[in-house]
Design an enzyme around this catalytic site. Sequence first.
Site, mmCIF file in Angstrom:
data_model
loop_
_atom_site.group_PDB
_atom_site.id
_atom_site.type_symbol
_atom_site.label_atom_id
_atom_site.label_comp_id
_atom_site.label_asym_id
_atom_site.label_seq_id
_atom_site.Cartn_x
_atom_site.Cartn_y
_atom_site.Cartn_z
ATOM 1 N N SER A 175 -75.577 -22.047 10.047
ATOM 2 C CA SER A 175 -74.461 -21.227 9.583
ATOM 3 C C SER A 175 -74.949 -19.797 9.450
ATOM 4 C CB SER A 175 -73.937 -21.749 8.242
ATOM 5 O OG SER A 175 -72.840 -20.975 7.797
ATOM 6 N N ALA A 176 -74.335 -18.903 10.221
ATOM 7 C CA ALA A 176 -74.758 -17.507 10.238
ATOM 8 C C ALA A 176 -73.636 -16.610 9.739
ATOM 9 C CB ALA A 176 -75.192 -17.113 11.644
ATOM 10 N N VAL A 210 -72.495 -23.291 13.678
ATOM 11 C CA VAL A 210 -72.730 -24.119 14.852
ATOM 12 C C VAL A 210 -72.701 -25.589 14.466
ATOM 13 C CG1 VAL A 210 -74.410 -24.710 16.639
ATOM 14 C CG2 VAL A 210 -74.063 -22.316 15.998
ATOM 15 N N ASP A 249 -81.024 -9.386 20.002
ATOM 16 C CA ASP A 249 -80.971 -10.020 18.682
ATOM 17 C C ASP A 249 -82.062 -11.081 18.599
ATOM 18 O OD1 ASP A 249 -79.996 -10.276 16.135
ATOM 19 O OD2 ASP A 249 -78.334 -11.587 16.656
#
Length: 533
Positions: free
Chosen positions: A127-128, A133, A282
């Site tokens: 979890s971002a 996801v 990133d």
Amino acid sequence: MARRMLRIHWVLARHGLDDLILATHLFRPIRFLRPLAPGGWLPARHGPRGERIRRALEELGPIFVKFGQTLSTRRDLLPEDVADELAKLQDRVPPFPVEQARQVIESELEQPISSTFRRFDDEPLASASIAQVHTAQLHDGQDVVVKVLRPDIEQAIRQDLTLLYELAGLAMRFWPEARRLRPVEVVTEFEKIILDELDFVREAANASELRRNFDNSPILYIPKVHWPLTRRRVLVIERIYGTPVGDVAELKRRGVDLKLLGERGVEIFFTQVFRDNFFHADMHPGNIFVAPDARYLAVDFGIVGTISKADQHYLAENFMAFFNRDYRRVAEMHVESGWVPSHTRVEEFESAIRAVCEPIFEKPLSEISYGHLLLRLFQTARRFEMEVQPQLVLLQKTLLNIEGLGRQLYPELDLWQTAKPFLENWFKQRVGPKATVKRVKERFPEWVSQAPELPGLAYRVLHDAAAGDLSVRWRSPQVDALRLELRRNQRRTVLAIAGGASLVSSAVLATAAGGLSAPAAGMGLVLLVAAWW
């Protein structure tokens, strides 16, 4: 903006972090007012400072989480406890309910989840700040991950961007140093980056491009995108299996060559920037995994970067000049490119660069303080009025991430010596005789297609010259500005004469008629004011 700033102060106070703000030079004179602020009445939350900083960033939203993610790789700039906590932001942001994730997936794919997947796991894999996801399996047995955009995330991001623009505008008005740093342009560049990250179709296209660039590569693997199941808010991509690059202990246990891994990280960066002109921007540890053969496995392609060919060549020359300790050439290129003013004395700039960079050479990475180096370079930049280049912000960020990875994997890695052979080979391919022949071959069809037009163009030029009709048109921004200023001065002169004439006329009439003509006098004043303005 005021409401958002109050919320930021409130969150900092709730987590006992308001002292960090009041300790800065700007707010130090008003620290005595702290008991009067609403946050001053709240007791500081318990827990280690790193944990409190992480919780505050999570509560403040995705832009602040992104900031924390970047900082987490800079262990030379942060205390160990803070860096360890910020590392948890990379895939441990609190998840949103799975019901919302299912709703987004079914809405975007316009069919029930059971029709799309044989299995869908409700427990998030990660979890971002932008998305979370879930793992799943297609009906043909392929394992995939499903990336789902957070609900209402775009609105929250736009609010924070508005705040950043306001703060950048205030900085431009009240902070002289801001003009050199160009904060508004930097925020504009950041806005483009983060809004692009909200479109998963764009991310899927980025992943496909990187996959083609590194097809069958022994150093980097990019998972395959499942295009029929990809939408703006949903991305379905091949699931990969590897060890997180930040888990150095596990990598050692599996027998991974960390020196080779560190060198490959540098090679991947320079290959993407100079060979492909398309780089994964990133590359924090949460997005990089490692296969047993020391091959990198990358995920999360929402942020990628490109640079112009001119910047590409300029950067390569700068790197080579640094590697060869040719500080004179570095200074000259900065002046030629316009990054520092043309009146800069090259000799002084050369001496300043040498004083900053010379101490870093011939040292292992573990002994180089890049935090101190960046501080010295910033001081040098301020002294010589060097401007921030917004188009290179992503490249700088990625290079910092690469350095952070190198520190964790193999502290003795010599970043410069690893990159130098790559750049030397790049120059041979771009500047040598073979490169010239290649460019001629590439342009030859274009020249052949234009050749039939050359006789006609030459005839028209010669004919106009013989007839005396040939003229050269020339435009210069400086001349145009001078012409405009002359016109303004001429207009002001005419208005001043007319205004003066009106006032003189009104005075004559006043003498003859025994009273000042108000319309004439008023018109004269208006013309004089217009001339002055």
